[in-house]
Design a protein around this motif. Structure first.
Motif, short mmCIF file in Angstrom:
data_model
loop_
_atom_site.label_atom_id
_atom_site.label_comp_id
_atom_site.label_asym_id
_atom_site.label_seq_id
_atom_site.Cartn_x
_atom_site.Cartn_y
_atom_site.Cartn_z
N GLU A 100 0.93 2.78 -2.03
CA GLU A 100 -0.47 2.40 -1.90
C GLU A 100 -1.09 3.07 -0.68
OE1 GLU A 100 -2.21 -1.82 -1.47
OE2 GLU A 100 -1.06 -1.87 -3.36
N LYS A 101 -0.37 2.96 0.45
CA LYS A 101 -0.83 3.58 1.71
C LYS A 101 -0.99 5.07 1.53
CE LYS A 101 0.94 0.37 5.18
NZ LYS A 101 2.04 0.15 6.15
N ALA A 102 0.01 5.66 0.90
CA ALA A 102 -0.04 7.12 0.69
C ALA A 102 -1.23 7.49 -0.15
CB ALA A 102 1.27 7.57 0.04
N GLU A 103 -1.51 6.68 -1.19
CA GLU A 103 -2.67 6.94 -2.06
C GLU A 103 -3.95 6.84 -1.25
OE1 GLU A 103 -2.84 4.58 -5.67
OE2 GLU A 103 -0.80 5.23 -6.20
N LYS A 104 -4.05 5.76 -0.42
CA LYS A 104 -5.25 5.58 0.43
C LYS A 104 -5.45 6.76 1.34
CE LYS A 104 -6.08 0.61 0.95
NZ LYS A 104 -5.81 -0.53 1.83
N ALA A 105 -4.32 7.12 1.96
CA ALA A 105 -4.37 8.26 2.90
C ALA A 105 -4.83 9.51 2.16
CB ALA A 105 -3.01 8.46 3.54
N ALA A 106 -4.31 9.70 0.98
CA ALA A 106 -4.69 10.90 0.19
C ALA A 106 -6.16 10.83 -0.18
CB ALA A 106 -3.81 10.98 -1.05
#
Length: 110
Positions: A100-106
């Motif tokens: 989820e964090k990675a998606e947000k960051a992306a």
């Protein structure tokens, strides 16, 4: 009847009388011996029964111990399985959060 004096008896008569007098004593001895044999047999049978019940009791105790141990082992395995399931769940949650964090960051970068 006329009583025969001791001297006019036949030689074999005396031995027969002795044998007749000895018979009751002999049968008494035989009776005692057979009673003793019966007692000994009864005692042996009782002893065997006692040993058998001891052996059965010991076997029952062993079986109870085995069952108790098996139950403990099963419980331990179930606890371990439950722990592993919780661990996997936690890991999956962490992975999901990371993703989820990675998606947000992306998304933020994009």
């Amino acid at each position: 009847g006329e009583r025969q004096p001791r001297e006019s008896r036949e030689p074999g008569d005396e031995q027969e009388e002795d044998a007749e007098r000895a018979e009751p004593a002999e049968s008494e001895q035989e009776r005692r011996a057979s009673e003793a044999r019966l007692r000994a047999q009864k005692e042996q049978a009782a002893l065997r029964a006692l040993q058998e019940s001891d052996a059965q009791g010991e076997a029952a105790r062993r079986e109870a111990r085995r069952v108790k141990l098996a139950a403990k082992e099963k419980e331990k395995a179930e606890k371990e399985k439950e722990r592993a399931r919780r661990e996997a769940e936690r890991k999956a949650l962490l992975d999901a959060r990371r993703a989820e964090k990675a998606e947000k960051a992306a998304a933020e970068v994009a």
